[in-house]
Design an enzyme around this catalytic site. Structure first.
Site, PDB file in Angstrom:
ATOM      1  CB  CYS A 292      44.053  68.278  19.732  1.00 43.02           C
ATOM      2  SG  CYS A 292      42.684  69.433  19.877  1.00 43.02           S
TER       3      CYS A 292
ATOM      4  CD  GLN B  13      42.829  61.896  16.204  1.00 45.73           C
ATOM      5  OE1 GLN B  13      41.979  62.775  16.195  1.00 45.73           O
ATOM      6  NE2 GLN B  13      44.026  62.035  15.664  1.00 45.73           N
TER       7      GLN B  13
ATOM      8  CG  ASN C 201      48.663  65.885   8.179  1.00 45.36           C
ATOM      9  OD1 ASN C 201      48.468  66.399   9.280  1.00 45.36           O
ATOM     10  ND2 ASN C 201      47.876  66.106   7.160  1.00 45.36           N
ATOM     11  N   GLY C 202      50.339  67.545   5.901  1.00 46.40           N
ATOM     12  CA  GLY C 202      50.417  69.001   5.906  1.00 46.40           C
ATOM     13  C   GLY C 202      50.394  69.597   4.513  1.00 46.40           C
TER      14      GLY C 202
ATOM     15  CB  THR D  28      37.109  68.306  15.103  1.00 45.17           C
ATOM     16  OG1 THR D  28      37.969  67.464  15.848  1.00 45.17           O
ATOM     17  CG2 THR D  28      35.982  68.791  15.990  1.00 45.17           C
TER      18      THR D  28
ATOM     19  N   GLY E 189      44.056  66.647   4.859  1.00 47.01           N
ATOM     20  CA  GLY E 189      42.993  67.227   5.679  1.00 47.01           C
ATOM     21  C   GLY E 189      42.203  68.258   4.905  1.00 47.01           C
ATOM     22  NE  ARG E 190      44.696  72.954   6.312  1.00 49.84           N
ATOM     23  CZ  ARG E 190      45.699  73.774   6.036  1.00 49.84           C
ATOM     24  NH1 ARG E 190      45.499  75.066   6.036  1.00 49.84           N
ATOM     25  NH2 ARG E 190      46.909  73.308   5.766  1.00 49.84           N
TER      26      ARG E 190
ATOM     27  CG  HIS F  57      49.993  68.766  11.162  1.00 46.23           C
ATOM     28  ND1 HIS F  57      49.070  69.513  11.845  1.00 46.23           N
ATOM     29  CD2 HIS F  57      50.299  69.471  10.051  1.00 46.23           C
ATOM     30  CE1 HIS F  57      48.841  70.639  11.182  1.00 46.23           C
ATOM     31  NE2 HIS F  57      49.566  70.632  10.096  1.00 46.23           N
TER      32      HIS F  57
HETATM   33  C1  LIG Z   1      38.546  71.516  10.587  1.00 44.62           C
HETATM   34  C2  LIG Z   1      39.685  70.709  11.105  1.00 44.62           C
HETATM   35  C3  LIG Z   1      39.462  69.748  12.072  1.00 44.62           C
HETATM   36  C4  LIG Z   1      40.514  68.972  12.549  1.00 44.62           C
HETATM   37  N1  LIG Z   1      40.277  67.999  13.479  1.00 44.62           N
HETATM   38  C5  LIG Z   1      41.271  67.165  13.842  1.00 44.62           C
HETATM   39  C6  LIG Z   1      41.029  66.060  14.706  1.00 44.62           C
HETATM   40  O1  LIG Z   1      39.916  65.828  15.180  1.00 44.62           O
HETATM   41  N2  LIG Z   1      42.080  65.249  15.011  1.00 44.62           N
HETATM   42  C7  LIG Z   1      43.337  65.465  14.514  1.00 44.62           C
HETATM   43  O2  LIG Z   1      44.254  64.699  14.804  1.00 44.62           O
HETATM   44  N3  LIG Z   1      43.586  66.500  13.717  1.00 44.62           N
HETATM   45  C8  LIG Z   1      42.578  67.335  13.351  1.00 44.62           C
HETATM   46  N4  LIG Z   1      42.842  68.350  12.485  1.00 44.62           N
HETATM   47  C9  LIG Z   1      44.186  68.459  11.895  1.00 44.62           C
HETATM   48  C10 LIG Z   1      44.232  67.662  10.584  1.00 44.62           C
HETATM   49  O3  LIG Z   1      44.002  66.290  10.810  1.00 44.62           O
HETATM   50  C11 LIG Z   1      45.573  67.824   9.894  1.00 44.62           C
HETATM   51  O4  LIG Z   1      46.579  67.347  10.727  1.00 44.62           O
HETATM   52  C12 LIG Z   1      45.852  69.278   9.544  1.00 44.62           C
HETATM   53  O5  LIG Z   1      44.729  69.895   9.004  1.00 44.62           O
HETATM   54  C13 LIG Z   1      46.997  69.394   8.553  1.00 44.62           C
HETATM   55  O6  LIG Z   1      46.676  68.745   7.368  1.00 44.62           O
HETATM   56  P1  LIG Z   1      46.216  69.569   6.058  1.00 44.62           P
HETATM   57  O7  LIG Z   1      47.239  70.608   5.819  1.00 44.62           O
HETATM   58  O8  LIG Z   1      46.139  68.530   4.988  1.00 44.62           O
HETATM   59  O9  LIG Z   1      44.894  70.172   6.386  1.00 44.62           O
HETATM   60  C14 LIG Z   1      41.809  69.171  12.036  1.00 44.62           C
HETATM   61  C15 LIG Z   1      42.029  70.154  11.080  1.00 44.62           C
HETATM   62  C16 LIG Z   1      40.995  70.929  10.609  1.00 44.62           C
HETATM   63  C17 LIG Z   1      41.256  71.965   9.573  1.00 44.62           C
END
Ligand SMILES: Cc1cc2nc3c(=O)[nH]c(=O)nc-3n(C[C@H](O)[C@H](O)[C@H](O)COP(=O)(O)O)c2cc1C
Length: 708
Positions: free
Chosen positions: A411, A379, A549-550, A306, A573-574, A492
């Site tokens: 979410c 999504q 994921n994570g 998001t 993600g991040r 995740h």
């Molecule tokens: C800024 C931000 C926005 C996110 N928006 C969504 C989203 O819209 N839909 C979703 O399923 N997960 C969302 N997530 C979760 C990520 O998709 C992901 O599952 C989570 O960050 C863990 O992955 P990472 O450790 O690689 O960041 C968001 C995470 C962050 C940090």
């Protein structure tokens, strides 16, 4: 200055990481090529949560401030909230329309007004001076129609960045911003007619965009899945006929009621149980044959994000090697109501609608055709089956380029959770199953997938049970209907409760991966136990993919998870926002110590792509600036690997105060949002005086540094 080499554990691009998990790091005796001192000193101990920066880059800070930094945790959960206005709805509000409330848990953030001093009427915004289109509002129109007056008094002077040349026009030979472009002088001229009259005209193809479309500024070069305003209007007036959903929902309501009655009669009542089976009516529609999808080692996945996962950012990631992308999460109900902001999220860049890389070494779903596959999935989340099902029918009808439809069951945001959507779906598996079944029935050939967390609460991990249900269906439904038809699950490795403080649990992800592998292997047994006619309900030709994921932050961790957790692919993600070239590292199987100037080129690209997607006018430019700042609020967290004592770098480690190898590197590491604005000004010119930016992260160090 070349920097000493960080210590690293042995690994290879093929993922042969020995018996060490990514989370366990060993120190190797690697001597520094440049610093004799550093080579002979005993390695400094690693402090949990703190990145070990080589001593020569550390900035001494008072002990108290250092303690505050270590204690400080960035609240990435806050970043998942959605607070983004979209330029179109903002324009509407500036026109005097009622300002729509933004969604998301976070407090509404203000970003200032993004508009010209005087508004130019759309009837003259793209046309030659002497050929305006008829103004829809006639005498009641309070916007300006005098082009010369607008150019003189109604807007800022042209910008000097990019040599004063419009980056959109330079690339595409036309500029959808028309007269509002802030690089206008590079694509306009004054022509003299035979009668001596002088007329201002746009050069290139820009004038061709006028005439047919009510809102020519909706068209963007290279942007796909643009849904015409007429469709959104019809949706808002409930004029779109969703007959497949209606039929299915009618059946679902009857069946649910019948089942509820049966269930309430008690399990011992065998007669009643038989009665339910006897009364069971087949659903009016069956899921059609779905396009097959594929997840593999060669397809690193960019997470749905998001705010951050906007089109320009995804385009950058695809260019750097991301093979699969997702839209930001849209809410089902606003989509059904035709709300612009949610439909805008469904747009994709043309690079996202090309097939993902395909050099398989793992399982391939029977019938997979890579040439028919694409990178971009959408999504959504919803609180009730009818919303999810109708959204699926609407999206698949109006969006021509969709890889899959993913249901967000992770979410954590309060507002979403409390409505019964997002991670609340983890605790209502029967509802989720009904959603997925129904979506499958109405989504044509577009597959349905789900993104889940380990559970809602820390003390209760429910993902394994849920995965079983997504693979086979609940016991009652399975008998009657076969499998729900979920083609892939992404997990995740965190619960809703735990926020981002603890590391993702890859051990649990590995257990779930093993479970899915077993399901896939026993699918032939399953095929025997379900009726022949239900075979088409088995997802993806019987193969359900599983993505972990994570916390993935390097190619080392990526390959480690493939090897050790045995997931089909890893979603990032991040890690991708902090270093978008992580995809390039994965492709090349090596660390890339990007220089500050290289990193700056990514910022420049983001700006160019932002202007192409949102416009090079005041509105689009400031929109680009705002999303650039959101991007920089993560991008600054990158610690150049040349500065680190230990590899692999970890997403969850925070650096002590440090300086970069040059001024630009130091600037790019700044946590002060005023520096981010400074960086934005390199490419977007001076921010308007009323421009505001409030990062979503409210960390202590941010406050200290921003204020100091
Ligand atoms: C800024 C931000 C926005 C996110 N928006 C969504 C989203 O819209 N839909 C979703 O399923 N997960 C969302 N997530 C979760 C990520 O998709 C992901 O599952 C989570 O960050 C863990 O992955 P990472 O450790 O690689 O960041 C968001 C995470 C962050 C940090």
């Amino acid at each position: 200055m070349a920097s000493p080499q960080p210590r690293e554990r042995p690994t290879s691009p093929s993922g042969e990481t020995g018996d060490e998990r990514a989370s366990k790091r060993i120190k190797l005796d690697v001597s520094s090529p440049t610093s004799q001192d550093a080579a002979h000193k005993a390695p400094r101990p690693r402090v949990k949560g703190l990145a070990t920066i080589k001593e020569e880059y550390l900035i001494p800070v008072p002990a108290q401030a250092a303690r505050a930094e270590v204690a400080d945790v960035i609240d990435d959960d806050a970043a998942e909230g959605r607070t983004a206005p979209d330029p179109a709805s903002q324009q509407a509000s500036q026109k005097g329309g009622r300002r729509k409330k933004q969604k998301g848990q976070n407090k509404e953030r203000e970003f200032g007004t993004f508009s010209d001093a005087v508004r130019l009427c759309n009837s003259v915004a793209w046309t030659p001076e002497f050929s305006p289109r008829p103004c829809k509002h006639g005498d009641r129109c309070n916007a300006l129609h005098d082009l010369r007056k607008y150019l003189k008094e109604g807007r800022r002077k042209d910008l000097e960045v990019f040599g004063g040349k419009c980056p959109v026009w330079e690339t595409h030979g036309k500029c959808p911003a028309g007269w509002r472009c802030l690089f206008l002088s590079s694509h306009m001229k004054e022509i003299e007619h035979e009668d001596g009259r002088k007329e201002l005209v746009l050069v290139g193809d820009a004038s061709k965009t006028s005439g047919e479309d009510d809102e020519p500024n909706e068209a963007r070069p290279g942007v796909m899945n643009i849904v015409p305003p007429r469709v959104k209007l019809d949706l808002s007036r409930k004029k779109v006929n969703l007959d497949k959903s209606d039929k299915y929902l009618e059946w679902l309501a009857k069946d649910t009621e019948m089942y509820r009655k049966h269930y309430n009669k008690g399990k011992d009542d065998v007669e009643e149980s038989m009665d339910y089976r006897a009364q069971y009516v087949e659903p009016p529609l069956k899921p059609s044959e779905k396009r097959r999808i594929y997840f593999g080692r060669e397809t690193p996945v960019l997470a749905p994000l998001t705010t951050q996962g906007n089109l320009p950012f995804r385009r950058l990631c695809v260019e750097l090697g991301a093979q699969l992308t997702y839209s930001e999460m849209a809410l089902g109900l606003p989509l059904l109501q035709g709300q612009k902001a949610d439909w805008t999220l469904m747009r994709a860049h043309e690079s996202e609608i090309t097939p993902p890389r395909f050099t398989p070494s793992g399982p391939i779903a029977q019938g997979y055709d890579n040439s028919k596959d694409l990178k971009f999935g959408v999504q959504i989340t919803a609180s009730a089956p009818w919303i999810a099902i109708k959204s699926a029918e609407t999206l698949t009808r109006f969006l021509p380029h969709l890889r899959l439809l993913d249901v967000n069951c992770g979410c954590p945001i309060d507002m979403v959770f409390k409505s019964g959507a997002g991670s609340a779906l983890l605790d209502t598996p029967a509802k989720l199953e009904r959603m997925i079944r129904g979506m499958n029935v109405v989504s044509g050939d577009v597959p349905i997938t789900a993104k889940i967390r380990m559970g809602v609460r820390d003390d209760k991990h429910t993902a394994q049970k849920l995965i079983e249900r997504l693979a086979f269906g609940g016991a009652d439904m399975r008998d009657q209907l076969g499998a729900p038809g979920c083609a892939a699950v992404t997990l995740h490795g965190r619960t809703r409760q735990q926020r981002y403080t603890k590391a993702a649990d890859w051990g649990y992800i590995a257990e779930c991966a093993a479970q899915i592998k077993l399901f896939n292997e026993t699918k032939s047994d399953l095929a025997d136990t379900i009726r022949e006619t239900e075979e088409n309900t088995l997802p993806n030709g019987g193969h359900m993919y599983f993505v972990g994921n994570g916390d993935c932050y390097s190619h080392v961790e990526y390959f480690d998870h493939l090897e050790n957790a045995r997931v089909d692919s890893v979603m990032i993600g991040r890690g991708a926002i902090i270093k978008p070239w992580i995809f390039e590292e994965i492709e090349k199987g090596q660390y890339l110590d990007k220089s500050a100037s290289e990193r700056l080129t990514y910022i420049e690209k983001f700006v160019r792509y932002g202007m192409e997607a949102w416009g090079s006018d005041e509105l689009g430019l400031n929109y680009t600036r705002r999303f650039l700042l959101e991007f920089l609020s993560f991008f600054n967290r990158y610690i150049p690997i040349g500065l680190l004592e230990y590899l692999p770098p970890s997403l969850n480690e925070r650096p002590p105060a440090y300086r970069g190898r040059n001024d630009l590197e130091t600037l790019l590491a700044s946590k002060n949002y005023k520096d981010w604005i400074k960086i934005s000004e390199m490419f977007l010119g001076p921010a308007p005086s009323e421009f505001k930016f409030q990062p979503k992260h409210k960390s202590n160090s941010y406050e200290i540094e921003a204020e100091g």
